[in-house]
Write a protein that holds these residues in place. Structure first.
Motif, mmCIF file in Angstrom:
data_model
loop_
_atom_site.group_PDB
_atom_site.id
_atom_site.type_symbol
_atom_site.label_atom_id
_atom_site.label_comp_id
_atom_site.label_asym_id
_atom_site.label_seq_id
_atom_site.Cartn_x
_atom_site.Cartn_y
_atom_site.Cartn_z
ATOM 1 N N GLY A 52 0.807 -1.205 0.000
ATOM 2 C CA GLY A 52 0.000 0.000 0.000
ATOM 3 C C GLY A 52 0.844 1.260 0.000
ATOM 4 N N TYR A 53 0.215 2.385 0.278
ATOM 5 C CA TYR A 53 0.899 3.665 0.246
ATOM 6 C C TYR A 53 1.951 3.745 1.347
ATOM 7 N N ARG A 54 3.140 4.190 0.956
ATOM 8 C CA ARG A 54 4.269 4.255 1.890
ATOM 9 C C ARG A 54 4.955 5.619 1.853
ATOM 10 N N GLY A 55 4.211 6.644 1.432
ATOM 11 C CA GLY A 55 4.765 7.988 1.412
ATOM 12 C C GLY A 55 5.162 8.435 0.020
ATOM 13 N N CYS A 56 5.717 9.640 -0.040
ATOM 14 C CA CYS A 56 6.154 10.168 -1.325
ATOM 15 C C CYS A 56 7.474 10.908 -1.150
ATOM 16 N N VAL A 57 8.086 11.210 -2.283
ATOM 17 C CA VAL A 57 9.404 11.825 -2.298
ATOM 18 C C VAL A 57 9.391 12.999 -3.274
ATOM 19 N N LEU A 58 10.013 14.074 -2.883
ATOM 20 C CA LEU A 58 10.244 15.229 -3.754
ATOM 21 C C LEU A 58 11.750 15.342 -3.958
ATOM 22 N N LEU A 59 12.162 15.492 -5.203
ATOM 23 C CA LEU A 59 13.585 15.573 -5.534
ATOM 24 C C LEU A 59 13.883 16.891 -6.241
ATOM 25 N N ALA A 60 14.973 17.520 -5.861
ATOM 26 C CA ALA A 60 15.385 18.759 -6.509
ATOM 27 C C ALA A 60 16.878 18.954 -6.346
ATOM 28 N N GLU A 61 17.628 18.690 -7.369
ATOM 29 C CA GLU A 61 19.061 18.977 -7.440
ATOM 30 C C GLU A 61 19.805 18.892 -6.103
ATOM 31 N N GLY A 62 20.074 17.681 -5.689
ATOM 32 C CA GLY A 62 20.859 17.471 -4.480
ATOM 33 C C GLY A 62 20.066 17.475 -3.193
ATOM 34 N N ARG A 63 18.770 17.695 -3.287
ATOM 35 C CA ARG A 63 17.930 17.680 -2.101
ATOM 36 C C ARG A 63 16.805 16.680 -2.298
ATOM 37 N N THR A 64 16.481 15.971 -1.229
ATOM 38 C CA THR A 64 15.404 14.995 -1.252
ATOM 39 C C THR A 64 14.532 15.191 -0.026
ATOM 40 N N TRP A 65 13.232 15.252 -0.249
ATOM 41 C CA TRP A 65 12.274 15.316 0.845
ATOM 42 C C TRP A 65 11.484 14.007 0.828
ATOM 43 N N GLN A 66 11.587 13.238 1.903
ATOM 44 C CA GLN A 66 10.790 12.015 2.065
ATOM 45 C C GLN A 66 9.655 12.373 3.005
ATOM 46 N N VAL A 67 8.439 12.027 2.634
ATOM 47 C CA VAL A 67 7.262 12.455 3.381
ATOM 48 C C VAL A 67 6.369 11.260 3.669
ATOM 49 N N TYR A 68 5.942 11.165 4.936
ATOM 50 C CA TYR A 68 4.995 10.104 5.273
ATOM 51 C C TYR A 68 4.347 10.417 6.608
#
Length: 120
Positions: free
Chosen positions: A60-76
């Motif tokens: 099932g759903y396990r969160g999402c990720v935002l990526l931007a040039e050397g930065r990563t946001w993991q969200v859950y």
């Protein structure tokens, strides 16, 4: 203290991924720069937290990720973790607005309705 120089620079390319499937590739998409900058603004307003990302279920759903040039946001589930180089920072997203904004940036129909319902 202050925001690092690289964190305030506007990245030229943003993308996201929802961890929604098992056994097939997770949906990924390009995020418009305006939305990426909006998300960065949201991040800057979130309060710091000592919490870690919740343990996600195997299916099932396990969160999402935002990526931007050397930065990563993991969200859950109310926690956002940003990694930039060796620096890891966590913030509380109690309303899950950051998470919903990432998922709302996906092309229509890409994110399963069950995922949308879970974060609503």
């Amino acid at each position: 203290m202050g925001t690092s120089k690289s964190a305030s620079a506007s990245p030229t390319r943003w993308s996201a991924r929802a961890h929604a499937f098992s056994g097939r590739p997770d949906p990924t998409w390009t995020v418009e720069s305006s939305v990426g900058e909006q998300l960065e603004g949201l991040w800057n307003k979130l309060p710091a937290t000592h919490l870690t990302l919740p343990v996600a279920p195997p299916l099932g759903y396990r969160g999402c990720v935002l990526l931007a040039e050397g930065r990563t946001w993991q969200v859950y589930r109310g926690v956002v973790e940003r990694v930039e180089g060796a620096r890891v920072e966590r913030r509380s997203d109690a309303t899950r607005n950051f998470e919903r904004t990432i998922l709302a940036s996906a092309p229509e129909g890409l994110i399963p309705p069950a995922v949308i319902a879970e974060v609503s």
